[in-house]
Design an enzyme around this catalytic site. Structure first.
Site, PDB file in Angstrom:
ATOM      1  CG  ASP A 156       1.297  -3.014   6.898  1.00  0.00           C
ATOM      2  OD1 ASP A 156       0.190  -3.322   6.441  1.00  0.00           O
ATOM      3  OD2 ASP A 156       2.084  -2.240   6.322  1.00  0.00           O
ATOM      4  NE  ARG A 175       1.967   3.092  -0.379  1.00  0.00           N
ATOM      5  CZ  ARG A 175       1.160   3.124   0.693  1.00  0.00           C
ATOM      6  NH1 ARG A 175       1.357   4.025   1.606  1.00  0.00           N
ATOM      7  NH2 ARG A 175       0.146   2.293   0.815  1.00  0.00           N
ATOM      8  CE  LYS A 232      -5.157   0.559   7.740  1.00  0.00           C
ATOM      9  NZ  LYS A 232      -4.758   0.860   6.347  1.00  0.00           N
ATOM     10  CG  ASN A 233      -4.712  -2.749   5.224  1.00  0.00           C
ATOM     11  OD1 ASN A 233      -5.246  -1.638   5.325  1.00  0.00           O
ATOM     12  ND2 ASN A 233      -3.427  -2.945   5.452  1.00  0.00           N
ATOM     13  NE  ARG A 272      -5.125   6.775   7.354  1.00  0.00           N
ATOM     14  CZ  ARG A 272      -4.276   6.426   6.397  1.00  0.00           C
ATOM     15  NH1 ARG A 272      -3.049   6.902   6.409  1.00  0.00           N
ATOM     16  NH2 ARG A 272      -4.630   5.623   5.438  1.00  0.00           N
TER      17      ARG A 272
END
Ligand code: EPZ
Length: 426
Positions: free
Chosen positions: A314, A127, A27-28, A406
């Site tokens: 993560d 963030r 995903k990243n 997600r």
């Protein structure tokens, strides 16, 4: 009015997982690479693009900007083409996916201007994006914050200029945003104190295939020689190291054996070391990683999260589940985000003995967790609750699993394929 119905997972725990799981594209890596297509009008073909909510949101954003996007979710192939015609990344979209901030660099570089909504905070922290803005100014952009938007204009609304950027803090998407912006700038750009994540290396690989001149990706000093324009390319997205780590931990927490295929083991060195310290048998064979924990007890392991190549933040929530079931006491220290312990209270409801002291969790291992109704708060916290549900005795209901959708492709199918009992209920 009936409460808004969110999807939940119903999990029957207590059974060792046993089987093989095919790891998807990261995903990243996919998110910045999709936004890098803004930098050219030519066609880009991307393989191993995971079928995730955030990927769908990225397609929405690219279409709003004027790109043509097609995606075959069975093949995992995306084709993006056309010229961006709009400079705006709207609040409606950015609020659902903070990674949209990475449209700022490419839009300003390609169009000469951008208006990107300031992303709000999220469950794991404020963030801020001050480092993105500071770096863009170093590339000559004129930036104002107006009406909740970051409005950037390149010098003469034309072209950014190369600069010497010193990142005050290591920032993954900050590094990616600025690396993309610099590819079309006039002159050379140096990014000092750059992030080293494998997803940055994958983005740089794709940008080089588009004709960008980038050196030093994967180190803390990246040099980019700006070019006039970038062209189309074909690229395969790197394997998702966090998804692989998540399934390895699920196998270990349930005292089973899990084989992850289509991984890139070199991106998981520190995690694999820590899993061995937890007493798992870890075997690496090419792109396959096997974790075997059958009839083995879990040993406590102290964890401190750090930027790559350190222990990934993560993976912090997932590893905490292991420590909650270990024979002894351990500590988990979170150094990247200020509020990434939202899963702790939920795990304690399942019988864990976890105590938060500032940015440290003291884990006193218990023999067994008990199934319960728990609530997800963010992507990786939801993964830790699913792992805990699979390891626990009895039934668990994990709510708000849209967080998990997600970042984890085809979750139920992959877990069922490992022998887990899980179903999506509403
Ligand atoms: C990326 O987020 C990942 N997201 C995150 O993954 C990951 O947890 C994080 O990097 C750290 O590895 C994507 O790649 C899309 P940072 P990012 O900028 O780039 C502070 C997941 O679960 N900071 O590296 O937003 C920040 O507050 C997600 O997949 C500033 O102060 O993280 C944090 O404390 C969650 N100012 C630290 O730096 C800035 O301008 C590192 O954040 C930017 C960041």
């Amino acid at each position: 009015m009936a409460p808004f119905k969110t999807a939940k997972f119903k999990i029957e725990g207590g059974k060792p997982l046993d089987g093989e799981v095919c790891i998807s594209g990261a995903k990243n890596a996919a998110l910045p690479i999709l936004l890098a297509t803004i930098l050219t009008k030519d066609e880009i073909v991307l393989h191993n693009v995971p079928d995730l909510a955030d990927v769908k949101t990225s397609f929405e954003l690219l279409k709003q900007l004027g790109k043509q996007c097609s995606y075959d979710k069975n093949l995992g192939t995306a084709v993006i083409s056309g010229c961006v015609t709009s400079k705006v990344a709207s609040y409606e979209l950015v609020k659902t996916m903070r990674a949209s901030i990475m449209a700022l660099g490419p839009l300003t570089a390609f169009l000469g201007e951008a208006a990107v909504s300031l992303p709000g905070g999220c469950a794991i922290g404020a963030r801020p994006v001050d480092l993105h803005i500071k770096g863009m100014k170093e590339l000559g952009a004129d930036i104002i914050l107006d009406d909740g938007y970051i409005k950037a204009v390149a010098p003469g609304s034309e072209r950014l200029k190369g600069g010497h950027i010193n990142m005050d803090k290591v920032s993954v998407t900050g590094t990616e945003n600025l690396m993309m912006a610099a590819t079309l700038a006039d002159g050379e750009t140096i990014i000092e104190n750059a992030a080293l994540e494998p997803e940055i290396v994958d983005l740089a690989k794709c940008l080089r295939a588009m004709g960008a001149k980038i050196k030093g990706d994967g180190t803390s000093r990246i040099c980019i020689e700006g070019v006039k324009e970038l062209h189309g390319c074909e690229h395969t997205v790197v394997a998702d190291r966090i998804e692989a780590g998540t399934y390895l931990i699920a196998g270990i927490a349930t005292h089973g054996i899990v084989r992850c295929v289509n991984t890139l083991p070199s991106t998981l060195d520190v995690l694999l070391q820590k899993l061995k310290q937890a007493n798992a048998i870890i075997e690496v064979d090419g792109t396959t990683i096997t974790a075997d924990m059958r009839n083995r007890r879990i040993l406590p392991v102290d964890i401190v999260t750090a930027p790559h190549p350190g222990f990934p933040t993560d993976m912090q929530a997932q590893f905490t589940v292991l420590n909650s079931l270990a024979d002894g006491v351990s500590s988990v220290t979170e150094t990247i985000f200020e509020n990434r312990f939202m899963h702790i209270a939920e795990l304690n409801r399942m019988g864990a003995h976890l105590e938060i002291r500032g940015n440290v969790v003291i884990c006193s291992g218990v023999k067994m967790l008990k199934g319960a109704q728990v609530m997800s708060s963010d992507l990786r916290a939801s993964a830790s609750l699913v792992i805990a549900g699979l390891a626990a005795e009895g039934t668990s209901i994990v709510d708000r699993i849209y967080h998990m959708d997600r970042g984890y492709e085809h979750i139920e199918a992959k877990i069922r394929n490992l022998g887990g009992t899980i179903e999506r209920i509403y």
